[in-house]
Write a protein that holds these residues in place. Structure first.
Motif, mmCIF file in Angstrom:
data_model
loop_
_atom_site.group_PDB
_atom_site.id
_atom_site.type_symbol
_atom_site.label_atom_id
_atom_site.label_comp_id
_atom_site.label_asym_id
_atom_site.label_seq_id
_atom_site.Cartn_x
_atom_site.Cartn_y
_atom_site.Cartn_z
ATOM 1 N N LEU A 319 -2.869 -16.893 14.147
ATOM 2 C CA LEU A 319 -4.654 -15.312 14.676
ATOM 3 C C LEU A 319 -4.710 -14.412 14.231
ATOM 4 N N LEU A 320 -3.643 -13.931 14.096
ATOM 5 C CA LEU A 320 -3.778 -12.456 13.567
ATOM 6 C C LEU A 320 -4.057 -11.811 12.306
ATOM 7 N N ILE A 321 -3.117 -13.001 11.386
ATOM 8 C CA ILE A 321 -3.495 -12.449 10.393
ATOM 9 C C ILE A 321 -4.649 -13.372 9.385
ATOM 10 N N VAL A 322 -5.580 -14.368 10.366
ATOM 11 C CA VAL A 322 -7.427 -14.715 10.169
ATOM 12 C C VAL A 322 -7.549 -13.546 10.342
ATOM 13 N N ILE A 323 -7.314 -12.553 11.212
ATOM 14 C CA ILE A 323 -8.875 -11.909 11.808
ATOM 15 C C ILE A 323 -7.922 -10.491 10.971
ATOM 16 N N TRP A 324 -7.133 -10.450 10.641
ATOM 17 C CA TRP A 324 -6.502 -9.347 10.151
ATOM 18 C C TRP A 324 -6.944 -9.015 8.255
ATOM 19 N N VAL A 325 -6.920 -10.657 8.045
ATOM 20 C CA VAL A 325 -7.937 -10.858 6.370
ATOM 21 C C VAL A 325 -8.814 -10.897 6.955
ATOM 22 N N PHE A 326 -9.552 -11.085 7.803
ATOM 23 C CA PHE A 326 -11.468 -10.654 7.136
ATOM 24 C C PHE A 326 -11.640 -9.134 7.929
ATOM 25 N N GLY A 327 -11.000 -8.648 8.991
ATOM 26 C CA GLY A 327 -11.140 -6.919 8.995
ATOM 27 C C GLY A 327 -10.627 -6.267 7.556
ATOM 28 N N LEU A 328 -10.213 -6.723 7.041
ATOM 29 C CA LEU A 328 -9.800 -6.001 5.590
ATOM 30 C C LEU A 328 -10.279 -5.857 4.695
ATOM 31 N N VAL A 329 -10.769 -7.471 4.694
ATOM 32 C CA VAL A 329 -11.692 -7.209 3.710
ATOM 33 C C VAL A 329 -13.096 -6.271 3.961
ATOM 34 N N LYS A 330 -13.594 -6.830 5.376
ATOM 35 C CA LYS A 330 -15.054 -5.738 5.530
ATOM 36 C C LYS A 330 -14.435 -4.204 5.421
ATOM 37 N N LEU A 331 -13.463 -4.105 6.058
ATOM 38 C CA LEU A 331 -13.217 -2.167 5.886
ATOM 39 C C LEU A 331 -13.033 -1.983 4.501
ATOM 40 N N PHE A 332 -12.885 -2.745 3.251
ATOM 41 C CA PHE A 332 -13.251 -2.387 1.975
ATOM 42 C C PHE A 332 -14.200 -2.160 1.551
ATOM 43 N N ASN A 333 -15.457 -3.312 2.101
ATOM 44 C CA ASN A 333 -16.239 -3.403 1.845
ATOM 45 C C ASN A 333 -17.280 -1.872 2.351
ATOM 46 N N ASP A 334 -17.076 -1.815 3.442
ATOM 47 C CA ASP A 334 -17.804 -0.895 4.352
ATOM 48 C C ASP A 334 -16.882 0.524 3.812
ATOM 49 N N ALA A 335 -15.637 1.175 3.142
ATOM 50 C CA ALA A 335 -15.128 2.212 4.011
ATOM 51 C C ALA A 335 -15.814 3.267 2.514
ATOM 52 N N ASN A 336 -15.415 4.570 2.963
ATOM 53 C CA ASN A 336 -16.075 5.165 1.692
ATOM 54 C C ASN A 336 -14.744 5.274 1.373
ATOM 55 N N SER A 337 -14.505 6.600 0.249
ATOM 56 C CA SER A 337 -13.309 7.004 -0.744
ATOM 57 C C SER A 337 -12.433 7.281 0.023
ATOM 58 N N LEU A 338 -12.792 8.672 0.957
ATOM 59 C CA LEU A 338 -11.740 9.002 2.293
ATOM 60 C C LEU A 338 -11.058 7.916 2.511
ATOM 61 N N LYS A 339 -12.193 7.215 3.514
ATOM 62 C CA LYS A 339 -11.087 6.150 4.988
ATOM 63 C C LYS A 339 -10.078 5.492 3.870
ATOM 64 N N ILE A 340 -10.534 4.863 2.276
ATOM 65 C CA ILE A 340 -9.321 4.224 1.504
ATOM 66 C C ILE A 340 -8.380 4.935 1.095
ATOM 67 N N ALA A 341 -8.638 6.685 0.442
ATOM 68 C CA ALA A 341 -7.444 6.919 0.618
ATOM 69 C C ALA A 341 -6.530 7.621 1.873
ATOM 70 N N VAL A 342 -7.384 8.135 2.879
ATOM 71 C CA VAL A 342 -6.390 7.773 3.586
ATOM 72 C C VAL A 342 -5.516 7.228 4.247
ATOM 73 N N ASP A 343 -6.146 5.815 4.500
ATOM 74 C CA ASP A 343 -5.301 4.265 4.626
ATOM 75 C C ASP A 343 -4.236 3.955 3.879
ATOM 76 N N ILE A 344 -4.458 3.849 2.228
ATOM 77 C CA ILE A 344 -3.292 4.386 1.393
ATOM 78 C C ILE A 344 -2.056 5.338 1.656
ATOM 79 N N ILE A 345 -2.566 6.709 2.207
ATOM 80 C CA ILE A 345 -1.205 7.208 2.330
ATOM 81 C C ILE A 345 -0.992 7.477 3.872
ATOM 82 N N ILE A 346 -1.114 6.545 4.242
ATOM 83 C CA ILE A 346 -0.332 6.314 5.821
ATOM 84 C C ILE A 346 0.025 5.278 5.182
ATOM 85 N N THR A 347 -0.378 4.258 4.762
ATOM 86 C CA THR A 347 0.857 3.006 4.075
ATOM 87 C C THR A 347 2.180 3.389 3.186
#
Length: 365
Positions: A319-347
């Motif tokens: 359940l968690l992995i399936v929801i995570w995958v769908f959410g991650l795809v939506k995140l990168f489809n909707d996110a701007n460059s700042l959001k993606i940059a911050v997410d990568i830095i956190i990781t």
């Protein structure tokens, strides 16, 4: 906050999403957060029992008391029934929105500290004969009832504002900083004298909730570092508070609230979510979840068994992995460059520090 909470919030509290303001410092926010870290340091160096335990026995009941007062008063406001009706009229189509599920998991994970080290740290202080299953069940039920209780109070107040301002409920309902620091102050302004009583109580309760949560998040990292490097508690607390104070500067800039939103969404919706799924797989399939059943059931009134094992080994990871995958795809489809940059830095920071601390030699080995 005056008659314009939105402008006050932008200028003196959390800034905005305007990246041009990223280099400016909101001095009141910086001073307040540094002051709170100083208070945090004084309490934390005293340990779990004398420091965190004692402050929690005061702040948690006080938090409940304040929210009960707000809850009771909210039901005396005209239009409270509009808010309650909205709360109790679900939009069933939202169940097909992955963001709703991500938000639900985020709230549950954060409020119950699921999959986070603080659970194991605080559990280590329990007596040997603790009723583990019973105590976990009590925490879950108490937390859920409290959240439902607060929801009625919040929606009652929103119903009041909807009635007095003629603004539809769906336009008032928001989350995070917008609801707390902009919408609510507008409501309090319209309440007159009573608003000046309720507002400080609400913000005090938010402060207490955040303060007690910070101890829970802080303690596991502190315990790990002290155990690994042989530090005294005072040295560990001082080191981590200094690092936290440096991080505070980023959350005191002209885009601080926007930065909080980005980090909160990524950490809770995606970072912790996938880690819980991985933990469930490791715990269920490699360690062997069945091994802990006798320990959990030894003194407990309520027992765990096959259903619990099935949930941890099969249902939860999938359940968690399936929801995570769908959410991650939506995140990168909707996110701007700042959001993606911050997410990568956190990781990079989380993974990098994990590798570094793991490879560093321990004083206990």
């Amino acid at each position: 906050m005056g008659n314009d909470p939105s402008s006050f919030f932008t200028s003196y509290v959390g800034g905005s999403s305007n990246l041009a303001s990223a280099t400016t410092i909101i001095l009141p926010t910086l001073i307040c957060t540094l002051t709170l870290w100083a208070v945090f340091w004084v309490i934390s160096i005293r340990g779990v029992d004398k420091g965190i335990g004692r402050i929690s026995t005061v702040l948690i009941p006080l938090l409940f008391t304040i929210m009960i007062l707000i809850f009771i008063y909210s039901f005396t406001l005209p239009g409270f029934n509009v808010g309650v009706a909205t709360l109790l009229t679900p939009d069933w189509s939202a169940l097909f929105n992955v963001n709703v599920w991500l938000a639900a998991f985020r709230q549950t994970i954060f409020s119950l500290s699921i999959g986070q080290a603080m659970v194991y740290t605080y559990a280590s202080y329990l007596p040997k004969n603790s009723k583990l299953v019973d105590e976990v069940l009590f925490v879950v039920i108490a937390n859920s009832l409290y959240e439902i209780f607060i929801a009625f109070g919040v929606f009652s107040i929103l119903g009041y504002m909807s009635l007095t301002s003629s603004i539809p409920m769906n336009e008032l309902i928001s989350e995070g900083t917008g609801l707390i620091f902009i919408i609510f102050p507008q409501i309090f302004n319209s309440m007159g004298l009573m608003g000046h009583v309720i507002a400080p109580l609400l913000f005090l309760s938010i402060l207490f909730a955040g303060f007690t949560s910070s101890f829970a998040l802080f303690e596991p990292f502190l315990s790990s570092l002290c155990d690994k490097f042989g530090w005294s508690r005072k040295k560990g607390v001082t080191t981590l508070v200094i690092v936290a104070c440096i991080g505070t500067v980023f959350y005191s800039t002209g885009i601080s609230s926007y930065l909080v939103e980005i980090v909160d969404e990524f950490v809770n919706n995606f970072g912790i979510l996938i880690l819980i799924g991985i933990q469930a797989i490791i715990f269920g399939w490699f360690y062997g979840v069945e091994k802990v059943i006798p320990v959990l059931n030894e003194f407990s009134t309520f027992k765990v068994g096959k259903t619990w094992v099935f949930t941890l080994k099969y249902l939860l990871p999938v359940l968690l992995i399936v929801i995570w995958v769908f959410g991650l795809v939506k995140l990168f489809n909707d996110a701007n460059s700042l959001k993606i940059a911050v997410d990568i830095i956190i990781t990079i920071i989380v993974v990098g520090l994990s590798v570094i601390f793991t490879k560093m030699s321990s004083k206990n080995t």
